[in-house]
Design a protein around this motif. Structure first.
Motif, PDB file in Angstrom:
ATOM      1  N   GLU A  98     -79.883  79.483  80.663  1.00 29.74           N
ATOM      2  CA  GLU A  98     -79.714  80.450  79.678  1.00 29.74           C
ATOM      3  C   GLU A  98     -77.936  81.078  79.520  1.00 29.74           C
ATOM      4  O   GLU A  98     -77.686  81.410  78.543  1.00 29.74           O
ATOM      5  CB  GLU A  98     -80.437  81.664  79.609  1.00 29.74           C
ATOM      6  CG  GLU A  98     -80.109  82.469  81.233  1.00 29.74           C
ATOM      7  CD  GLU A  98     -81.052  81.913  82.185  1.00 29.74           C
ATOM      8  OE1 GLU A  98     -80.944  82.572  83.115  1.00 29.74           O
ATOM      9  OE2 GLU A  98     -81.658  80.854  82.142  1.00 29.74           O
ATOM     10  N   HIS A 121     -75.828  78.691  79.626  1.00 28.18           N
ATOM     11  CA  HIS A 121     -75.153  77.432  78.881  1.00 28.18           C
ATOM     12  C   HIS A 121     -74.780  77.838  77.500  1.00 28.18           C
ATOM     13  O   HIS A 121     -75.446  78.832  76.727  1.00 28.18           O
ATOM     14  CB  HIS A 121     -75.981  76.561  79.145  1.00 28.18           C
ATOM     15  CG  HIS A 121     -75.241  75.057  78.374  1.00 28.18           C
ATOM     16  ND1 HIS A 121     -75.498  74.660  76.953  1.00 28.18           N
ATOM     17  CD2 HIS A 121     -74.574  73.947  78.792  1.00 28.18           C
ATOM     18  CE1 HIS A 121     -74.832  73.666  76.704  1.00 28.18           C
ATOM     19  NE2 HIS A 121     -74.312  73.318  77.933  1.00 28.18           N
ATOM     20  N   ASP A 122     -73.913  77.160  76.975  1.00 24.11           N
ATOM     21  CA  ASP A 122     -73.132  77.582  75.691  1.00 24.11           C
ATOM     22  C   ASP A 122     -73.369  76.689  74.797  1.00 24.11           C
ATOM     23  O   ASP A 122     -72.599  75.568  75.055  1.00 24.11           O
ATOM     24  CB  ASP A 122     -71.809  78.287  75.585  1.00 24.11           C
ATOM     25  CG  ASP A 122     -71.290  78.529  74.036  1.00 24.11           C
ATOM     26  OD1 ASP A 122     -72.155  79.001  73.521  1.00 24.11           O
ATOM     27  OD2 ASP A 122     -70.084  78.730  74.081  1.00 24.11           O
ATOM     28  N   PRO A 123     -74.465  76.386  73.800  1.00 25.07           N
ATOM     29  CA  PRO A 123     -75.406  77.451  73.556  1.00 25.07           C
ATOM     30  C   PRO A 123     -76.368  77.452  74.502  1.00 25.07           C
ATOM     31  O   PRO A 123     -76.489  76.441  75.450  1.00 25.07           O
ATOM     32  CB  PRO A 123     -75.836  76.972  72.184  1.00 25.07           C
ATOM     33  CG  PRO A 123     -75.830  75.540  72.330  1.00 25.07           C
ATOM     34  CD  PRO A 123     -74.525  75.254  73.092  1.00 25.07           C
ATOM     35  N   PRO A 124     -77.146  78.563  74.657  1.00 28.28           N
ATOM     36  CA  PRO A 124     -78.260  78.651  75.744  1.00 28.28           C
ATOM     37  C   PRO A 124     -79.082  77.828  75.666  1.00 28.28           C
ATOM     38  O   PRO A 124     -79.749  77.211  74.664  1.00 28.28           O
ATOM     39  CB  PRO A 124     -78.788  80.164  75.566  1.00 28.28           C
ATOM     40  CG  PRO A 124     -77.764  80.873  74.772  1.00 28.28           C
ATOM     41  CD  PRO A 124     -77.089  79.778  73.975  1.00 28.28           C
ATOM     42  N   LEU A 125     -79.888  77.114  76.810  1.00 22.54           N
ATOM     43  CA  LEU A 125     -80.943  76.440  76.871  1.00 22.54           C
ATOM     44  C   LEU A 125     -82.306  77.089  77.444  1.00 22.54           C
ATOM     45  O   LEU A 125     -82.297  78.028  78.003  1.00 22.54           O
ATOM     46  CB  LEU A 125     -80.559  75.108  77.783  1.00 22.54           C
ATOM     47  CG  LEU A 125     -79.355  74.452  77.735  1.00 22.54           C
ATOM     48  CD1 LEU A 125     -79.069  73.488  78.773  1.00 22.54           C
ATOM     49  CD2 LEU A 125     -79.482  73.529  76.577  1.00 22.54           C
ATOM     50  N   ARG A 126     -83.405  76.549  76.871  1.00 18.83           N
ATOM     51  CA  ARG A 126     -84.577  77.009  77.252  1.00 18.83           C
ATOM     52  C   ARG A 126     -84.529  76.856  78.693  1.00 18.83           C
ATOM     53  O   ARG A 126     -84.539  75.598  79.168  1.00 18.83           O
ATOM     54  CB  ARG A 126     -85.771  76.481  76.513  1.00 18.83           C
ATOM     55  CG  ARG A 126     -85.914  76.981  75.058  1.00 18.83           C
ATOM     56  CD  ARG A 126     -87.025  76.371  74.370  1.00 18.83           C
ATOM     57  NE  ARG A 126     -86.785  74.952  74.134  1.00 18.83           N
ATOM     58  CZ  ARG A 126     -87.750  74.328  73.514  1.00 18.83           C
ATOM     59  NH1 ARG A 126     -88.927  74.672  73.149  1.00 18.83           N
ATOM     60  NH2 ARG A 126     -87.699  72.845  73.528  1.00 18.83           N
ATOM     61  N   TYR A 183     -83.003  68.719  80.797  1.00 21.97           N
ATOM     62  CA  TYR A 183     -81.579  68.500  80.134  1.00 21.97           C
ATOM     63  C   TYR A 183     -80.719  67.514  81.465  1.00 21.97           C
ATOM     64  O   TYR A 183     -81.227  67.440  82.556  1.00 21.97           O
ATOM     65  CB  TYR A 183     -80.794  69.700  80.264  1.00 21.97           C
ATOM     66  CG  TYR A 183     -81.040  70.882  81.347  1.00 21.97           C
ATOM     67  CD1 TYR A 183     -80.200  70.643  82.565  1.00 21.97           C
ATOM     68  CD2 TYR A 183     -81.827  71.871  81.215  1.00 21.97           C
ATOM     69  CE1 TYR A 183     -80.710  71.626  83.368  1.00 21.97           C
ATOM     70  CE2 TYR A 183     -82.106  72.738  82.340  1.00 21.97           C
ATOM     71  CZ  TYR A 183     -81.370  72.530  83.197  1.00 21.97           C
ATOM     72  OH  TYR A 183     -81.542  73.178  84.292  1.00 21.97           O
ATOM     73  N   TYR A 201     -75.028  67.895  79.674  1.00 20.75           N
ATOM     74  CA  TYR A 201     -75.043  69.435  80.064  1.00 20.75           C
ATOM     75  C   TYR A 201     -74.365  69.873  81.074  1.00 20.75           C
ATOM     76  O   TYR A 201     -74.886  69.601  82.154  1.00 20.75           O
ATOM     77  CB  TYR A 201     -76.520  70.058  79.692  1.00 20.75           C
ATOM     78  CG  TYR A 201     -77.197  69.653  78.285  1.00 20.75           C
ATOM     79  CD1 TYR A 201     -77.147  70.886  77.393  1.00 20.75           C
ATOM     80  CD2 TYR A 201     -77.597  68.569  77.991  1.00 20.75           C
ATOM     81  CE1 TYR A 201     -77.733  70.548  76.237  1.00 20.75           C
ATOM     82  CE2 TYR A 201     -78.198  68.371  76.701  1.00 20.75           C
ATOM     83  CZ  TYR A 201     -78.345  69.458  75.610  1.00 20.75           C
ATOM     84  OH  TYR A 201     -78.768  69.136  74.632  1.00 20.75           O
ATOM     85  N   GLY A 235     -83.109  69.066  75.779  1.00 18.19           N
ATOM     86  CA  GLY A 235     -83.421  70.321  75.326  1.00 18.19           C
ATOM     87  C   GLY A 235     -85.162  70.475  74.916  1.00 18.19           C
ATOM     88  O   GLY A 235     -85.403  71.435  74.363  1.00 18.19           O
TER      89      GLY A 235
END
Length: 300
Positions: free
Chosen positions: A68, A70-75, A80, A84, A157
């Motif tokens: 979360e 990470h930019d953008p947030p990951l589920r 991943y 990433y 993702g």
């Protein structure tokens, strides 16, 4: 001959001198005496110093990450890898500092090189900070793209349930055992390609590692598994069952004749003619995860 024997017998003790001096010098800052510091390294971790004729690889998996962040947030339950750069979580920073302290305390006297995946540099830098005071001239972490995590392609993702719904319930098993499934079906990296680049990096590092010294590889679960699978003879499933938890340490010692990969493969093919069997590395530790040093006071 007597003098050589004396020198060899004294080498293990001499290797510990930098560690002993460092611990004594920093004893007041750590709030520990030497015996307590050594006892706190890790219960059950009994890897001995590297033999002066062997080359040692210390394989460290990075600490736990925070998707979360990470930019953008990951589920949080998403897959991943490879593309990433996910930052460490608070727990991950703590356990990465713990494993860095173990590397410094148990192996700082023998480490000469440190290589890290570009996606594991946070953990790599913590190791460098811990070990650097024990190395003449310090220790720098070198980014090594060949140690990067496996590229999951179209899986990135997606959750495990989503992947199994789209590719079938055996998708992960096929990705781990079928050489080019990850490339041809998933659009990422095949496990055979991962194994090839990982073992090429292993051999490159071993060439740079002088006998009697060690190099640290800070990397990811599946990368570590390729090196361990080769050493343990578990190449059929590419080490899928080898435990490599976050912030764990594995140690392998390589006598001459156990590497490089092309040499050992040639020995296998011609072994019957030369009456020579392939040698294997000496496995000292696999996926060892130390206790929380912050509770013992070894790190603050």
């Amino acid at each position: 001959v007597v003098e050589q024997t004396r020198t060899r017998e004294s080498m293990p003790a001499r290797r510990y001198l930098p560690l002993i001096c460092y611990l004594l010098a920093s004893r007041s800052a750590l709030g520990l005496n030497l015996a307590t510091a050594l006892a706190a390294i890790a219960p059950g971790y009994d890897v001995t110093p590297c033999d002066f004729e062997h080359r040692r690889l210390i394989i460290v998996r990075h600490g736990a990450v925070s998707p979360e962040a990470h930019d953008p947030p990951l589920r949080n339950d998403a897959v991943y890898g490879g593309t990433y750069n996910v930052p460490l979580s608070g727990e991950g920073r703590r356990e990465a500092a713990t494993i860095a302290s173990l590397v410094a305390a148990a192996h700082g006297h023998e480490v000469r090189h440190l290589f890290a995946s570009p996606l594991a540099m946070q953990s790599g830098k913590l190791i460098a900070e811990a070990v650097s005071p024990l190395v003449v001239g310090g220790l720098q972490v070198v980014a090594a793209p060949l140690l990067a995590d496996i590229d999951r392609g179209a899986w990135n993702g997606l959750t495990v349930k989503e992947i199994e719904a789209l590719w079938g319930p055996e998708a992960f098993e096929r990705c781990a055992t079928e050489a080019d499934y990850g490339r041809d079906v998933v659009g990422g990296e095949g496990i055979a390609t991962l194994r090839g680049r990982t073992l090429a990096m292993r051999d490159s590092v071993l060439r740079a590692t002088r006998p009697g010294t060690a190099s640290v590889l800070c990397t990811h679960k599946w990368v570590a598994r390729q090196i361990l699978a080769e050493a343990l003879g578990q190449i059929e499933d590419h080490g899928a069952q080898i435990p490599v938890p976050t912030a764990s340490i594995s140690v392998l010692d390589f006598p001459d004749g156990t590497w490089p990969l092309d040499l050992t493969a040639a020995l296998e093919e011609r072994g019957a003619f030369f009456h020579q069997e392939r040698s294997t590395p000496l496995v000292r530790a696999v996926g060892f995860k130390p206790d929380d040093f912050s509770k013992s006071g070894l790190i603050r």
